[in-house]
Scaffold this active site. Sequence first.
Site, PDB file in Angstrom:
ATOM      1  N   ASP A 229       0.873  -1.163   0.000  1.00 16.40           N
ATOM      2  CA  ASP A 229       0.000   0.000   0.000  1.00 16.40           C
ATOM      3  C   ASP A 229       0.920   1.225   0.000  1.00 16.40           C
ATOM      4  OD1 ASP A 229      -2.058   1.779   0.037  1.00 16.40           O
ATOM      5  OD2 ASP A 229      -3.130   0.860   1.696  1.00 16.40           O
TER       6      ASP A 229
HETATM    7  C1  BGC Z   1      -4.910   3.459  -0.040  1.00 20.31           C
HETATM    8  C2  BGC Z   1      -5.035   2.467  -1.181  1.00 20.31           C
HETATM    9  C3  BGC Z   1      -4.835   3.165  -2.492  1.00 20.31           C
HETATM   10  C4  BGC Z   1      -3.488   3.845  -2.475  1.00 20.31           C
HETATM   11  C5  BGC Z   1      -3.173   4.596  -3.747  1.00 20.31           C
HETATM   12  C6  BGC Z   1      -3.627   4.261  -0.122  1.00 20.31           C
HETATM   13  O1  BGC Z   1      -3.631   5.297   0.802  1.00 20.31           O
HETATM   14  O2  BGC Z   1      -4.968   2.765   1.194  1.00 20.31           O
HETATM   15  O3  BGC Z   1      -6.295   1.837  -1.140  1.00 20.31           O
HETATM   16  O4  BGC Z   1      -4.940   2.255  -3.543  1.00 20.31           O
HETATM   17  O5  BGC Z   1      -3.440   4.787  -1.408  1.00 20.31           O
HETATM   18  O6  BGC Z   1      -3.973   5.711  -3.861  1.00 20.31           O
END
Ligand code: BGC
Length: 759
Positions: A229
């Site tokens: 993530d």
């Molecule tokens: C989120 C993800 C997301 C990623 C990219 C993160 O903060 O938890 O779900 O895909 O950012 O935007």
Amino acid sequence: MDIQKLVSQLTLEEKASLCSGLDFWRTKPIDRLGIPSVMVSDGPHGLRKQNEQSDHLGINDSLKAVCFPTASATAASFDVETVHEIGLAIGDTCQHEQVSVALGPAVNIKRSPLCGRNFEYFSEDPYLTKELSTSYIKALQSKNIGASIKHFALNNQEHRRMTSDSVVDERTMREIYFPAFEDAVKRAKPWTVMSSYNHINGTYACESHELLTEILRDEWGFDGYVMSDWGATSDRVVCLQAGMDLEMPASGGVNDKRIVKAVQDGKLDEKLLDQAVERILKITYRYLDNAKPDTVWDLEAQHALARRIAADCMVLLKNEDAILPLDESDEIAVIGKFAMQPRYQGGGSSHINSFKTTSLMDVLEGHANVSYAQGYDIESEQPDEALIDEAVKLAGSKKTVIIVAGLPDQFESEGYDRAHLGMPACQNELIARVAAANPNTVVVLYNGSPVEMPWLGSVKAVLEAYLGGQAVGGATKDVLFGDVCPSGRLPESFPQKIEDTPCFLTYGGEKDHAVYNEGVFVGYRYYEKKKIAPLFPFGHGLSYTSFDYSNLSLSASSMNDTDSMTVSVDVKNIGQVAGKEVVQLYVSDKQSTVFRPIRELKGFQKILLAPGESKTVTFVLDKSAFAYWNVQLHDWHVETGEFAIQIGKNSHEMLLEDTVQVQSTVEVPEVYTVNTPFGDLMANPRAKVILAQMGSNMMGMLGTIGQEEQQVGDAAESAVSKDMLQAMLQYAPLRSAVSFSGGQMNFEQLDELLKVLNQ
Ligand code: BGC
């Protein structure tokens, strides 16, 4: 493309560099070898492609796109076809926009209605979640765009999400929090998995070899790449060793250097690095080899699809006196800022820059008999007397009132959890006062997760629209006026109050320590067991027509856990209009020795029936419908016994039931020790025979105690009751046989006995 050959041509530095992003959304290119950079983008309910200023929090604008209903809404469709359609649409969009992986679906279980990100998640139920997410992934990937199923795993709160530790037992993980990931990996083969921010039992998900390699790859067969993530990477080298291949976003080369150094210092096996690069490149080329940038992306057609889907997801919670559907010729007051300016998606990384938005008032424009009053402010929670007075006056002059209410953005978002289940005070006050002025009040809710409804008893109808995407206004009209017969069902229980919820006592954790004390009893599994009536149960949803159920039929009355059986039931539309029904099948273990929920959803199907039409709905049940996770076997296990097969209107109201006897083919070996209680031993018929054959003193001892029991029972005044003695014997460990045998038995004999018993 011969990926292995390509990897063999890369330098150590190049390989390390490929393990992190070029920037926020792109992988790194290696121009020397013609390896291009590819893009990944959020997200599950529309494309959030950022070309210019990038961020993972939805701050900067992205390309104009179509916002479909969020997952909490699409889960309410209870329809694998619905999410399949969204998957296809997003696949086409990504092909057109040259995005290799769409970051989603987000399949974390709704452990508490307070989780700020629940609007992005499907359900409290693992079965519903897995069926929907697997269907979505298959659709998306049929367009040769990769999914990134997220957030693996146990990311069930936003509070301190980057450091919190989800402390969970093995069975709970397997039964509640893993199934959506497991099923997707086995049936839909996602190209990528996104590992979550949090710790799991003390180890960061990104650093967990057990999670990312032993379970995900070795056990389930995942063959794509794992990405972190955004910003989840802790110790890059440990992450790589655990099986986390791609760090996102870019670390500015800092972690690439660490990887190089670890290889040079002999701390990281270069083979592991090669493996990670191979995995990333395999997926990169899978996309590149199938890229179709000339794919048509028809925004208007997707808007129409978003409207149809939103209508199919809406849940009619209450409909007293069949006030809905409304008649277009009636004098109607529409009240509420959300009727003009709908809230249709949530804040954060999934935020879509919609190319257009349709409100309820947009579609009602031109209806001479529709009048509007604002009723409340979105920015303020405080009731505004002037706005309320205006709304009450209007309401009193019309036949029917539609109030469009719900949760403003600041009440639920990625990044933090909700503080309570309440709607803003200004909206609750408005609804109560308007309903007092006009009993024909209908409330439409735009919210991503359950709310308390203190005014429920005084309004005639409630339509839960969730966050219905950019076309929500049209869809709301379609349902309110009967162009679409509502068919959504709640994918989560709506509690009466937060104190009733399964993890109320510990949700959010103490600092970073979040203990999942409620175990497998999440959502309706908890409410049913505790006999706590929710405001609305999981699976609830009304229709403009009625359905009759009959002829529940099981293909067998007994089966082995290796067999499968067929269940069929007839459903008839006995109302006046065509409508869709969600047929829900639950399984209840009647004779379990482990703690199990009263019932669990193990099948659902959505069918369309014309008035008077009947259909036979068929389900196939196999071991997975009856099994629980056995922590001794570290595997799924079915206990021999009787199971009820129930067809439910929702998780609480059962309509039809029959039973099947399931025979286990797997014996869970008993391991006897000096600390095994007598009762456990005597429950095993084999052990009884062995004891008798060995002429064991223990048998003698059991006899003696039996006689004492007789004597005790005769002496009414005795301090030791029969029950007490029985309990003491039953729960006394085997070593007591030595202590209490007056020298007749010794530990050597006991060891001998245990050896035989454990053979
Ligand atoms: C989120 C993800 C997301 C990623 C990219 C993160 O903060 O938890 O779900 O895909 O950012 O935007």
